[in-house]
Scaffold this motif. Structure first.
Motif, PDB file in Angstrom:
ATOM      1  N   ALA A  49      19.632-105.605 104.742  1.00  0.00           N
ATOM      2  CA  ALA A  49      18.544-104.432 104.844  1.00  0.00           C
ATOM      3  C   ALA A  49      17.171-104.255 104.281  1.00  0.00           C
ATOM      4  O   ALA A  49      16.129-103.671 103.919  1.00  0.00           O
ATOM      5  CB  ALA A  49      18.754-103.163 106.079  1.00  0.00           C
ATOM      6  N   GLU A  50      17.632-103.552 102.626  1.00  0.00           N
ATOM      7  CA  GLU A  50      16.872-102.989 101.535  1.00  0.00           C
ATOM      8  C   GLU A  50      15.595-104.426 101.277  1.00  0.00           C
ATOM      9  O   GLU A  50      15.056-104.265 101.038  1.00  0.00           O
ATOM     10  CB  GLU A  50      17.750-102.570 100.565  1.00  0.00           C
ATOM     11  N   SER A  55      13.160-105.538 104.133  1.00  0.00           N
ATOM     12  CA  SER A  55      12.939-104.443 103.682  1.00  0.00           C
ATOM     13  C   SER A  55      11.449-104.306 102.575  1.00  0.00           C
ATOM     14  O   SER A  55      10.426-104.232 102.511  1.00  0.00           O
ATOM     15  CB  SER A  55      13.320-102.871 103.950  1.00  0.00           C
ATOM     16  N   SER A  56      12.154-104.546 101.848  1.00  0.00           N
ATOM     17  CA  SER A  56      10.644-104.646 100.324  1.00  0.00           C
ATOM     18  C   SER A  56      10.226-106.467 100.605  1.00  0.00           C
ATOM     19  O   SER A  56       9.319-105.939 100.280  1.00  0.00           O
ATOM     20  CB  SER A  56      11.685-104.292  99.088  1.00  0.00           C
ATOM     21  N   ALA A  88       7.903-106.063 103.672  1.00  0.00           N
ATOM     22  CA  ALA A  88       7.135-105.246 103.246  1.00  0.00           C
ATOM     23  C   ALA A  88       5.794-105.512 103.149  1.00  0.00           C
ATOM     24  O   ALA A  88       3.786-104.774 103.949  1.00  0.00           O
ATOM     25  CB  ALA A  88       7.399-103.770 102.664  1.00  0.00           C
ATOM     26  N   TYR A 105      18.698-103.577 109.977  1.00  0.00           N
ATOM     27  CA  TYR A 105      17.183-103.806 109.366  1.00  0.00           C
ATOM     28  C   TYR A 105      16.970-103.213 110.534  1.00  0.00           C
ATOM     29  O   TYR A 105      15.404-101.975 110.161  1.00  0.00           O
ATOM     30  CB  TYR A 105      16.982-104.753 108.921  1.00  0.00           C
ATOM     31  N   HIS A 132      16.327 -99.200 111.075  1.00  0.00           N
ATOM     32  CA  HIS A 132      15.412 -98.457 110.361  1.00  0.00           C
ATOM     33  C   HIS A 132      14.207 -98.408 110.738  1.00  0.00           C
ATOM     34  O   HIS A 132      13.928 -97.045 110.573  1.00  0.00           O
ATOM     35  CB  HIS A 132      15.596 -98.781 109.049  1.00  0.00           C
ATOM     36  N   HIS A 133      13.872 -99.477 111.109  1.00  0.00           N
ATOM     37  CA  HIS A 133      12.369 -99.820 111.420  1.00  0.00           C
ATOM     38  C   HIS A 133      12.172 -99.079 112.919  1.00  0.00           C
ATOM     39  O   HIS A 133      11.121 -98.634 113.194  1.00  0.00           O
ATOM     40  CB  HIS A 133      11.911-101.351 111.364  1.00  0.00           C
ATOM     41  N   CYS A 193      11.792 -95.459 111.595  1.00  0.00           N
ATOM     42  CA  CYS A 193      10.878 -95.431 111.351  1.00  0.00           C
ATOM     43  C   CYS A 193       8.909 -95.550 112.358  1.00  0.00           C
ATOM     44  O   CYS A 193       9.415 -95.778 113.057  1.00  0.00           O
ATOM     45  CB  CYS A 193      10.248 -96.621 109.846  1.00  0.00           C
ATOM     46  N   GLU A 201       7.226 -97.343 111.536  1.00  0.00           N
ATOM     47  CA  GLU A 201       6.156 -98.014 111.659  1.00  0.00           C
ATOM     48  C   GLU A 201       5.938 -99.356 112.670  1.00  0.00           C
ATOM     49  O   GLU A 201       7.578 -98.800 113.550  1.00  0.00           O
ATOM     50  CB  GLU A 201       6.998 -99.349 110.392  1.00  0.00           C
TER      51      GLU A 201
END
Length: 189
Positions: A25-26, A29-30, A33, A55, A58-59, A62, A64
């Motif tokens: 997920a991390e 995300s990076s 992005a 993942y 998380h979105h 957010c 986003e």
């Protein structure tokens, strides 16, 4: 090889699976992005695959504006996939393989050509971007159009590190990946 790799990923402990889900997920995300995707196709984990829900959730939380979709077995074109919108309130049903997918609704179909990114499960991979799937050829048939167009979704394979092999046999119909993300690495091909 497929059987041995499936055994290896299913042998991972619950803690190793949870770690992989968070680490990926991390990483995603990076990595993603920068692309600022609007439409991302994901999958729901099965058979020891990396869980993408951390993942996705998380979105969802957010601000986003990523629209997620999930693959659905095509009801007419045997061996192909459709992608349907996916949100927390989406009604789900199990397909013939016992995998949850959105209930088929024509107004929820996202044309594959409109997807920015497709996150794909895999059984094995090599550093050249070759992907070993479950053997049904669903993704290869569905994504065959990518060989003929310039504007196509970015294809990202998602895997545990134990799924890496030195080399995979490839066939002319195999669709190569653009990137592979594991808990410890992001390979851009």
């Amino acid at each position: 090889m497929r059987k041995a790799l499936r055994v290896a990923r299913k042998a991972l402990s619950v803690n190793e699976q949870e770690y992989a889900a968070q680490a990926i997920a991390e990483q995603l995300s990076s990595f993603i992005a920068l692309a600022r995707p609007m439409n991302v196709a994901a999958y729901l984990s099965n058979d020891g695959e990396v869980n993408l829900m951390p993942y996705i959730e998380h979105h969802w939380q957010c601000s986003e504006h990523i629209q997620f979709s999930l693959p659905v077995l095509h009801p007419v074109c045997q061996g192909h996939l459709l992608f349907l919108e996916y949100a927390s309130q989406t009604h789900m049903v199990k397909n013939k393989y016992g995998i949850e997918e959105p209930v088929l609704a024509c107004q929820q179909v996202v044309p594959t050509q409109q997807l920015d990114i497709i996150l794909m499960p895999l059984v094995g991979f090599d550093k050249l971007g070759n992907r070993l799937g479950m053997g049904g050829g669903y993704y290869d048939r569905t994504l065959a159009f990518t060989r003929k167009v310039e504007q196509k979704p970015m294809l990202i394979g998602i895997a545990h590190d134990v799924q890496e092999v030195d080399a995979l046999p490839i066939a002319p119909w195999d669709i190569p990946l653009d990137a592979i993300v594991t808990p410890t690495q992001t390979l851009v091909l």
